[in-house]
Design a protein around this motif. Structure first.
Motif, PDB file in Angstrom:
ATOM      1  N   ALA A  64       0.830  -1.209   0.000  1.00 39.06           N
ATOM      2  CA  ALA A  64       0.000   0.000   0.000  1.00 39.06           C
ATOM      3  C   ALA A  64       0.859   1.251   0.000  1.00 39.06           C
ATOM      4  N   THR A  65       1.800   1.284  -0.935  1.00 43.44           N
ATOM      5  CA  THR A  65       2.778   2.364  -1.006  1.00 43.44           C
ATOM      6  C   THR A  65       2.489   3.265  -2.193  1.00 43.44           C
ATOM      7  N   GLY A  66       2.611   4.574  -1.977  1.00 42.38           N
ATOM      8  CA  GLY A  66       2.396   5.534  -3.043  1.00 42.38           C
ATOM      9  C   GLY A  66       3.593   5.663  -3.964  1.00 42.38           C
ATOM     10  N   ILE A  67       3.477   6.594  -4.913  1.00 44.49           N
ATOM     11  CA  ILE A  67       4.528   6.799  -5.906  1.00 44.49           C
ATOM     12  C   ILE A  67       5.834   7.220  -5.243  1.00 44.49           C
ATOM     13  N   SER A  68       5.767   8.095  -4.261  1.00 44.55           N
ATOM     14  CA  SER A  68       6.972   8.574  -3.586  1.00 44.55           C
ATOM     15  C   SER A  68       7.731   7.415  -2.933  1.00 44.55           C
ATOM     16  N   GLY A  69       6.988   6.529  -2.259  1.00 37.49           N
ATOM     17  CA  GLY A  69       7.627   5.386  -1.623  1.00 37.49           C
ATOM     18  C   GLY A  69       8.291   4.470  -2.624  1.00 37.49           C
ATOM     19  N   LEU A  70       7.629   4.254  -3.760  1.00 36.30           N
ATOM     20  CA  LEU A  70       8.204   3.385  -4.793  1.00 36.30           C
ATOM     21  C   LEU A  70       9.456   4.015  -5.408  1.00 36.30           C
ATOM     22  N   GLN A  71       9.455   5.338  -5.559  1.00 37.07           N
ATOM     23  CA  GLN A  71      10.654   6.007  -6.075  1.00 37.07           C
ATOM     24  C   GLN A  71      11.848   5.764  -5.151  1.00 37.07           C
ATOM     25  N   TRP A  72      11.582   5.772  -3.844  1.00 40.81           N
ATOM     26  CA  TRP A  72      12.680   5.588  -2.912  1.00 40.81           C
ATOM     27  C   TRP A  72      13.139   4.136  -2.821  1.00 40.81           C
ATOM     28  N   VAL A  73      12.309   3.188  -3.263  1.00 41.36           N
ATOM     29  CA  VAL A  73      12.777   1.805  -3.364  1.00 41.36           C
ATOM     30  C   VAL A  73      13.940   1.735  -4.338  1.00 41.36           C
ATOM     31  N   VAL A  74      13.862   2.504  -5.408  1.00 44.03           N
ATOM     32  CA  VAL A  74      14.953   2.580  -6.383  1.00 44.03           C
ATOM     33  C   VAL A  74      16.060   3.505  -5.882  1.00 44.03           C
ATOM     34  N   ASP A  75      15.683   4.669  -5.382  1.00 46.94           N
ATOM     35  CA  ASP A  75      16.661   5.708  -5.073  1.00 46.94           C
ATOM     36  C   ASP A  75      17.471   5.444  -3.809  1.00 46.94           C
ATOM     37  N   ALA A  76      16.931   4.649  -2.876  1.00 48.09           N
ATOM     38  CA  ALA A  76      17.693   4.323  -1.662  1.00 48.09           C
ATOM     39  C   ALA A  76      18.995   3.616  -2.028  1.00 48.09           C
ATOM     40  N   TYR A  77      18.918   2.728  -2.996  1.00 45.90           N
ATOM     41  CA  TYR A  77      20.113   2.027  -3.491  1.00 45.90           C
ATOM     42  C   TYR A  77      21.061   3.018  -4.175  1.00 45.90           C
ATOM     43  N   THR A  78      20.492   3.857  -5.056  1.00 48.12           N
ATOM     44  CA  THR A  78      21.310   4.814  -5.805  1.00 48.12           C
ATOM     45  C   THR A  78      22.026   5.780  -4.877  1.00 48.12           C
ATOM     46  N   LEU A  79      21.353   6.235  -3.841  1.00 44.64           N
ATOM     47  CA  LEU A  79      21.907   7.250  -2.945  1.00 44.64           C
ATOM     48  C   LEU A  79      23.147   6.740  -2.223  1.00 44.64           C
ATOM     49  N   THR A  80      23.040   5.603  -1.564  1.00 45.46           N
ATOM     50  CA  THR A  80      24.193   5.080  -0.822  1.00 45.46           C
ATOM     51  C   THR A  80      25.288   4.595  -1.766  1.00 45.46           C
ATOM     52  N   PHE A  81      24.899   4.005  -2.863  1.00 43.14           N
ATOM     53  CA  PHE A  81      25.866   3.510  -3.840  1.00 43.14           C
ATOM     54  C   PHE A  81      26.711   4.651  -4.391  1.00 43.14           C
ATOM     55  N   SER A  82      26.065   5.717  -4.853  1.00 46.28           N
ATOM     56  CA  SER A  82      26.789   6.845  -5.443  1.00 46.28           C
ATOM     57  C   SER A  82      27.683   7.546  -4.416  1.00 46.28           C
ATOM     58  N   GLY A  83      27.145   7.736  -3.228  1.00 41.77           N
ATOM     59  CA  GLY A  83      27.870   8.499  -2.225  1.00 41.77           C
ATOM     60  C   GLY A  83      29.134   7.839  -1.723  1.00 41.77           C
ATOM     61  N   LEU A  84      29.216   6.512  -1.806  1.00 47.00           N
ATOM     62  CA  LEU A  84      30.348   5.795  -1.224  1.00 47.00           C
ATOM     63  C   LEU A  84      31.364   5.302  -2.249  1.00 47.00           C
ATOM     64  N   LEU A  85      31.103   5.493  -3.535  1.00 49.51           N
ATOM     65  CA  LEU A  85      32.001   4.943  -4.560  1.00 49.51           C
ATOM     66  C   LEU A  85      33.418   5.493  -4.453  1.00 49.51           C
ATOM     67  N   LEU A  86      33.557   6.813  -4.338  1.00 52.46           N
ATOM     68  CA  LEU A  86      34.897   7.405  -4.270  1.00 52.46           C
ATOM     69  C   LEU A  86      35.664   6.914  -3.047  1.00 52.46           C
ATOM     70  N   ALA A  87      34.991   6.916  -1.907  1.00 51.13           N
ATOM     71  CA  ALA A  87      35.661   6.488  -0.673  1.00 51.13           C
ATOM     72  C   ALA A  87      36.078   5.026  -0.758  1.00 51.13           C
ATOM     73  N   PHE A  88      35.194   4.159  -1.198  1.00 55.67           N
ATOM     74  CA  PHE A  88      35.509   2.730  -1.241  1.00 55.67           C
ATOM     75  C   PHE A  88      36.513   2.403  -2.338  1.00 55.67           C
ATOM     76  N   GLY A  89      36.528   3.178  -3.429  1.00 56.22           N
ATOM     77  CA  GLY A  89      37.553   2.964  -4.444  1.00 56.22           C
ATOM     78  C   GLY A  89      38.940   3.195  -3.877  1.00 56.22           C
ATOM     79  N   ASN A  90      39.089   4.262  -3.100  1.00 49.76           N
ATOM     80  CA  ASN A  90      40.380   4.548  -2.467  1.00 49.76           C
ATOM     81  C   ASN A  90      40.727   3.517  -1.400  1.00 49.76           C
ATOM     82  N   LEU A  91      39.750   3.132  -0.586  1.00 46.61           N
ATOM     83  CA  LEU A  91      40.014   2.161   0.477  1.00 46.61           C
ATOM     84  C   LEU A  91      40.352   0.790  -0.100  1.00 46.61           C
ATOM     85  N   GLY A  92      39.734   0.443  -1.233  1.00 47.04           N
ATOM     86  CA  GLY A  92      40.071  -0.817  -1.881  1.00 47.04           C
ATOM     87  C   GLY A  92      41.508  -0.842  -2.364  1.00 47.04           C
ATOM     88  N   ASP A  93      41.990   0.289  -2.888  1.00 41.25           N
ATOM     89  CA  ASP A  93      43.399   0.384  -3.285  1.00 41.25           C
ATOM     90  C   ASP A  93      44.318   0.161  -2.082  1.00 41.25           C
TER      91      ASP A  93
END
Length: 568
Positions: A64-93
């Motif tokens: 029983a989720t509206g459009i906003s909730g469904l958008q965040w099902v997709v965007d929750a992944y995008t948000l954390t993924f994008s924000g941590l790429l630079l940091a984890f790329g350096n830490l992986g090195d």
């Protein structure tokens, strides 16, 4: 240049070669096996970005989720993924790319269980956001491992081309497999699917993929890591929410300003210290900077186009999830086949002509897409648009990625991969946000007055809200049993909704085409015309790296008619 160094096993290593690059140590068979494992890991990450879209209607109905909730099902992944790429790329090195692969894949599988067992939107959002964290550990490591596995330029170019084509495979597998799962199981199955794949991938990484890391590192730049996470995460969050806040609202403008402040502070700090999270002087090197811009603009168009084509197939043509997946197979196949070839071609004729050609094809595909109407033929208009855009994206991503990675020493492969991935994600997020906002603005302004006049006998207030926000509601409107007297009114409403969605999509497609053509002109004018990718640089000290980067910047900027054959 840097002097000879020792590899990660403690044995003398030749310049430009890490543990992966010494074929006498690991053998050709293990090299190819490790590459296959890396492709499996990448496929899992990219698949998670595509398959969830098919399950959104089912999630919305059951929770029983509206459009906003469904958008965040997709965007929750995008948000954390994008924000941590630079940091984890350096830490992986620093701490080991294999280690990050194992931890990331294990965490991704575990987080998927949270979503698979979840019975509320909070569970799903938690699962998706945690999955994004662990995915950010994996994806930069996959590309960094490949650049170490294949030190020879031609082999590395082909491997990066195949790596790039995995995105096409995921585009094909995501909607088709998701559609099949939803026809036989609940939406929880799209989460369960990750668990066995992640488990197998972890075992194979442990058994087959050798470890690699930077041969020498300075102290960890903790403030730089924090600033990079804060700046990129806030930027992505504001872009995601801008269509809801309004692009000119104080929240959007204030958020963009604050994100810019964080990123400026990050750049200033990285320019001053000896062991930066990201060597920002790289952006002064044209074979690094312009391919990154091309990838960002290309994925701006790709993600935006996928958003538009989803609205078209599932809303306008009313395809089922499985039929939608089958209809997009040619798009995915063209993308998968073209990437490896274009990377090899770029080594023969130069990177700039290939990038410009790819961008022009993307623009042409968007122009064709802008002409699609309700009764347009799939074979004569929709399919050509998909193929033009798919081939254009494929032509760009392999050579651009190879150019970015060849501008780096092996010690910075993870950080370079993170830049490559971050530009994709930010470009893609902007594509969905900007083009989606254009479509939504036109659609809502056109459809809202029509929906408000519909009697509740045809559509409830909740259904009206859904219809005003998305053409995807057409399928639900069609399912409702109505007296015969209301059928003409419903049919007219559905026709108006589809026409409004297509007109908004046409405007968005033309805007994206304009951005792509501008980018093509800039790349043509400012990218070194004679540039070819060559071998990776050896691991260097910070002083040697600074001297070489300055020399490379001067050489590329002053070379008549283009740049040198090597980025530095």
């Amino acid at each position: 240049m840097g002097s000879s160094s020792r590899d990660d096993t403690g044995t003398p290593g030749s310049r430009g070669h890490s543990t992966f690059g010494v074929r006498t140590e690991i053998g050709r068979r293990r090299q190819l096996a490790a590459f296959g494992v890396i492709c499996i890991a990448e496929l899992l990450i990219v698949l998670d970005m595509t398959i969830i879209n098919v399950a959104l209607p089912s999630i919305g109905i059951e929770l029983a989720t509206g459009i906003s909730g469904l958008q965040w099902v997709v965007d929750a992944y995008t948000l954390t993924f994008s924000g941590l790429l630079l940091a984890f790329g350096n830490l992986g090195d620093r701490y080991g790319r294999k280690l990050f692969l194992v931890v990331g894949l294990t965490g991704l599988g575990t987080a998927s269980v949270i979503g698979a067992l979840g019975d509320s939107l909070a569970h799903v959002l938690t699962s998706r956001s945690v999955m994004g964290v662990f995915a950010a550990m994996v994806l930069p490591a996959t590309l960094a491992v490949i650049t170490n596995l294949f030190p020879k330029p031609q082999e590395r170019a082909l491997a990066i081309g195949v790596w790039s084509s995995i995105a096409g495979v995921a585009v094909a597998i995501g909607p088709v497999s998701g559609g099949w799962l939803l026809e036989h199981f609940s939406w929880h199955s799209v989460f369960w699917m990750n668990v066995p794949v992640a488990l197998v991938a972890v075992v194979l990484v442990v058994l087959i993929v050798p470890e690699s890391k930077a041969s020498a590192v300075g102290p960890l730049d903790v403030p730089g890591v924090i600033l990079s996470i804060a700046g990129v995460t806030l930027l992505v969050f504001v872009v995601i929410e801008a269509p809801n806040f309004g692009w000119t609202s104080w929240r959007t403008i204030g958020g963009l300003v604050l994100a810019a402040v964080f990123l400026v502070l990050f750049v200033q700090r990285e320019r001053r210290i000896s062991s930066p999270v990201l060597d920002v002087s790289l952006f002064r090197i044209r074979p690094f900077a312009w391919p990154a811009v091309s990838i960002a603009v290309g994925f701006f168009s790709l993600f935006g186009f996928l958003f538009l084509i989803t609205q078209y197939f599932q809303g306008v043509r009313e395809y089922s999830p499985l039929a939608f997946g089958i209809a997009t197979l040619p798009f995915a196949a063209a993308l998968a086949v073209s990437s490896p070839v274009s990377t090899i071609v770029a080594q023969k004729i130069g990177t700039m002509p290939v990038l410009v050609t790819g961008l022009v094809l993307i623009g042409a595909g968007l122009l064709v897409a802008g002409r699609v109407e309700i009764d347009s033929s799939y074979l004569t208009l929709v399919l050509p648009a998909m193929l033009l855009l798919a081939v254009g994206i494929a032509i760009i991503q392999g050579p651009a990625t190879e150019s970015i990675m060849s501008s780096l020493p092996l010690d910075e492969a993870g950080a370079g991969a993170a830049v490559n991935d971050t530009t994709r994600e930010i470009g893609g997020t902007l594509g969905v946000a900007v083009l989606g906002s254009i479509v939504a603005s036109y659609y809502v302004s056109t459809v809202r007055p029509l929906v408000e006049r519909i009697p509740t006998a045809i559509m409830s207030e909740t259904e009206k809200g859904y219809a005003q926000s998305s053409v995807l509601s057409v399928i639900e409107i069609q399912k409702r049993d109505l007296p015969a007297m209301f059928e003409p009114q419903r049919a007219q409403l559905i026709l108006e909704m589809k026409e409004a969605a297509l007109r908004g999509s046409s405007i968005a497609a033309y805007v994206a085409a304009g951005a792509v053509f501008v980018c093509a002109a800039l790349v043509f004018c400012f990218f070194p015309a004679s540039y070819r990718t060559t071998g990776m640089l050896a691991p260097q000290t910070s002083d040697e790296r600074a001297v070489d980067r300055l020399a490379a910047t001067k050489d590329v900027g002053s070379a008549p008619g283009g740049g040198p054959d090597s980025p530095s």
